[in-house]
Every structure is written in structure tokens, then in C-alpha cells.
Design a protein around this motif. Structure first.
Motif, PDB file in Angstrom:
ATOM      1  N   VAL A 131       0.842  -1.202   0.000  1.00 14.04           N
ATOM      2  CA  VAL A 131       0.000   0.000   0.000  1.00 14.04           C
ATOM      3  C   VAL A 131       0.874   1.249   0.000  1.00 14.04           C
ATOM      4  O   VAL A 131       0.623   2.208  -0.731  1.00 14.04           O
ATOM      5  N   ARG A 132       1.943   1.232   0.797  1.00 13.07           N
ATOM      6  CA  ARG A 132       2.853   2.386   0.852  1.00 13.07           C
ATOM      7  C   ARG A 132       3.503   2.645  -0.508  1.00 13.07           C
ATOM      8  O   ARG A 132       3.590   3.783  -0.971  1.00 13.07           O
ATOM      9  N   LEU A 133       3.964   1.587  -1.160  1.00 12.12           N
ATOM     10  CA  LEU A 133       4.560   1.731  -2.486  1.00 12.12           C
ATOM     11  C   LEU A 133       3.569   2.328  -3.472  1.00 12.12           C
ATOM     12  O   LEU A 133       3.902   3.218  -4.251  1.00 12.12           O
ATOM     13  N   ARG A 134       2.336   1.836  -3.433  1.00 10.80           N
ATOM     14  CA  ARG A 134       1.308   2.327  -4.351  1.00 10.80           C
ATOM     15  C   ARG A 134       1.008   3.802  -4.093  1.00 10.80           C
ATOM     16  O   ARG A 134       0.887   4.596  -5.017  1.00 10.80           O
ATOM     17  N   LEU A 135       0.888   4.177  -2.821  1.00 10.03           N
ATOM     18  CA  LEU A 135       0.649   5.581  -2.481  1.00 10.03           C
ATOM     19  C   LEU A 135       1.810   6.466  -2.931  1.00 10.03           C
ATOM     20  O   LEU A 135       1.596   7.564  -3.444  1.00 10.03           O
ATOM     21  N   ASP A 136       3.026   5.977  -2.747  1.00 11.01           N
ATOM     22  CA  ASP A 136       4.195   6.749  -3.166  1.00 11.01           C
ATOM     23  C   ASP A 136       4.191   6.966  -4.679  1.00 11.01           C
ATOM     24  O   ASP A 136       4.483   8.067  -5.148  1.00 11.01           O
ATOM     25  N   LEU A 137       3.857   5.927  -5.441  1.00 14.96           N
ATOM     26  CA  LEU A 137       3.798   6.069  -6.892  1.00 14.96           C
ATOM     27  C   LEU A 137       2.723   7.056  -7.312  1.00 14.96           C
ATOM     28  O   LEU A 137       2.926   7.872  -8.210  1.00 14.96           O
ATOM     29  N   SER A 138       1.568   6.992  -6.666  1.00 13.96           N
ATOM     30  CA  SER A 138       0.478   7.917  -6.987  1.00 13.96           C
ATOM     31  C   SER A 138       0.870   9.352  -6.669  1.00 13.96           C
ATOM     32  O   SER A 138       0.596  10.268  -7.448  1.00 13.96           O
ATOM     33  N   THR A 139       1.509   9.546  -5.536  1.00 12.16           N
ATOM     34  CA  THR A 139       1.948  10.884  -5.140  1.00 12.16           C
ATOM     35  C   THR A 139       2.978  11.416  -6.129  1.00 12.16           C
ATOM     36  O   THR A 139       2.906  12.572  -6.552  1.00 12.16           O
ATOM     37  N   GLU A 140       3.912  10.571  -6.512  1.00 11.79           N
ATOM     38  CA  GLU A 140       4.939  10.978  -7.477  1.00 11.79           C
ATOM     39  C   GLU A 140       4.304  11.371  -8.809  1.00 11.79           C
ATOM     40  O   GLU A 140       4.678  12.385  -9.411  1.00 11.79           O
ATOM     41  N   ALA A 141       3.325  10.609  -9.268  1.00 11.40           N
ATOM     42  CA  ALA A 141       2.650  10.916 -10.537  1.00 11.40           C
ATOM     43  C   ALA A 141       1.918  12.258 -10.449  1.00 11.40           C
ATOM     44  O   ALA A 141       1.972  13.066 -11.383  1.00 11.40           O
ATOM     45  N   ARG A 142       1.240  12.512  -9.325  1.00 11.76           N
ATOM     46  CA  ARG A 142       0.535  13.790  -9.155  1.00 11.76           C
ATOM     47  C   ARG A 142       1.518  14.957  -9.118  1.00 11.76           C
ATOM     48  O   ARG A 142       1.263  16.022  -9.686  1.00 11.76           O
ATOM     49  N   GLN A 168       4.485  15.093 -10.548  1.00 11.04           N
ATOM     50  CA  GLN A 168       4.995  15.295 -11.898  1.00 11.04           C
ATOM     51  C   GLN A 168       3.969  16.021 -12.764  1.00 11.04           C
ATOM     52  O   GLN A 168       4.316  16.915 -13.535  1.00 11.04           O
ATOM     53  N   GLU A 169       2.700  15.649 -12.620  1.00  9.64           N
ATOM     54  CA  GLU A 169       1.636  16.313 -13.368  1.00  9.64           C
ATOM     55  C   GLU A 169       1.547  17.790 -12.980  1.00  9.64           C
ATOM     56  O   GLU A 169       1.417  18.668 -13.834  1.00  9.64           O
ATOM     57  N   GLU A 170       1.620  18.070 -11.683  1.00 21.29           N
ATOM     58  CA  GLU A 170       1.587  19.458 -11.222  1.00 21.29           C
ATOM     59  C   GLU A 170       2.785  20.239 -11.761  1.00 21.29           C
ATOM     60  O   GLU A 170       2.654  21.375 -12.211  1.00 21.29           O
ATOM     61  N   HIS A 171       3.944  19.619 -11.744  1.00 22.62           N
ATOM     62  CA  HIS A 171       5.150  20.283 -12.239  1.00 22.62           C
ATOM     63  C   HIS A 171       5.000  20.623 -13.724  1.00 22.62           C
ATOM     64  O   HIS A 171       5.347  21.740 -14.145  1.00 22.62           O
ATOM     65  N   ARG A 172       4.477  19.688 -14.526  1.00 17.83           N
ATOM     66  CA  ARG A 172       4.264  19.956 -15.949  1.00 17.83           C
ATOM     67  C   ARG A 172       3.268  21.102 -16.142  1.00 17.83           C
ATOM     68  O   ARG A 172       3.465  21.977 -16.982  1.00 17.83           O
ATOM     69  N   ALA A 173       2.194  21.106 -15.346  1.00 20.52           N
ATOM     70  CA  ALA A 173       1.189  22.170 -15.457  1.00 20.52           C
ATOM     71  C   ALA A 173       1.802  23.525 -15.106  1.00 20.52           C
ATOM     72  O   ALA A 173       1.541  24.525 -15.780  1.00 20.52           O
ATOM     73  N   LEU A 174       2.618  23.564 -14.079  1.00 24.96           N
ATOM     74  CA  LEU A 174       3.264  24.822 -13.686  1.00 24.96           C
ATOM     75  C   LEU A 174       4.214  25.323 -14.773  1.00 24.96           C
ATOM     76  O   LEU A 174       4.309  26.532 -15.015  1.00 24.96           O
ATOM     77  N   GLU A 175       4.901  24.396 -15.436  1.00 28.24           N
ATOM     78  CA  GLU A 175       5.787  24.793 -16.530  1.00 28.24           C
ATOM     79  C   GLU A 175       4.984  25.366 -17.695  1.00 28.24           C
ATOM     80  O   GLU A 175       5.363  26.381 -18.273  1.00 28.24           O
TER      81      GLU A 175
END
Length: 104
Positions: free
Chosen positions: A49-60, A62-69
Motif C-alpha cells: 500500500v505504501r509503495l502504491r501511495l508513493d507512486l500515486s503521489t509521485e505521478a501527481r 509530476q503532473e503538477e510540475h508539468r502544469a506549472l511549466e
């Protein structure tokens, strides 16, 4: 029961090969098993569960970073918009809960 856990944590794994590979890789990491995993210990489940949450957080993130760029926001602007968003979300929550606020 393990198949139910996998379905919950990896909802697209039945149809998407990439998601299925990710689920298989995570199960191998958690169980340290080379073959098929048929059961999880509780600590292994928590690790999965921790691994899955970490992956989801990382994806969000990255998405936020792309949007900010794309928007060409500087960090201060992003922080200001985040404050505005959270204030609006709290106001909406207050309106839907009858004025009773919960801790975020």
C-alpha cells in the motif's frame, strides 16, 4: 483475497499491461518472491500500500510540475494559488457540512 487487493490497488491491471507489470513488480518487491505470489503477510500488505501511495503521489507531483511549466508559474505564484484553492475548498466544505469544519 489477494486478487481483490490487487484489483483495489491497481484498478487497471486486468486490462492494461503496463499496470499489470507494475502490480507484478510491486508484489515481487514486497514479498521478495521470484514466482507468483499467493498470499501476503500483514507487513507485506502495508508495504505494498505504501509503495502504491508513493507512486500515486509521485505521478501527481509530476503532473503538477508539468502544469506549472506550461502556465509559466514561479513557485511563489503556485503557492498563492494553492492557498486560494484550499480556502475555497474549506468554504465549500463548510457550506456542505452546515458550518461544521473538520481538520484537514
Amino acid at each position: 483475497m489477494l486478487s481483490n487487493v490487487v484489483r483495489e490497488l491497481f484498478p487497471g491491471a486486468e486490462r492494461d499491461q503496463h499496470e499489470r507489470s507494475r502490480a507484478h513488480w510491486m508484489l515481487k518487491q514486497v514479498t521478495k518472491s521470484q514466482g507468483n505470489c499467493e498470499a501476503l503477510e500483514f507487513q507485506e500488505f502495508l508495504h505494498l500500500v505504501r509503495l502504491r501511495l508513493d507512486l500515486s503521489t509521485e505521478a501527481r507531483l509530476q503532473e503538477e510540475h508539468r502544469a506549472l511549466e506550461v502556465l509559466k508559474f514561479v513557485p511563489v505564484e503556485a503557492a498563492e494559488w494553492r492557498i486560494i484553492f484550499h480556502k475555497l475548498a474549506r468554504a465549500e466544505q463548510s457550506a456542505t457540512t452546515g458550518g461544521v469544519l473538520t481538520q484537514a
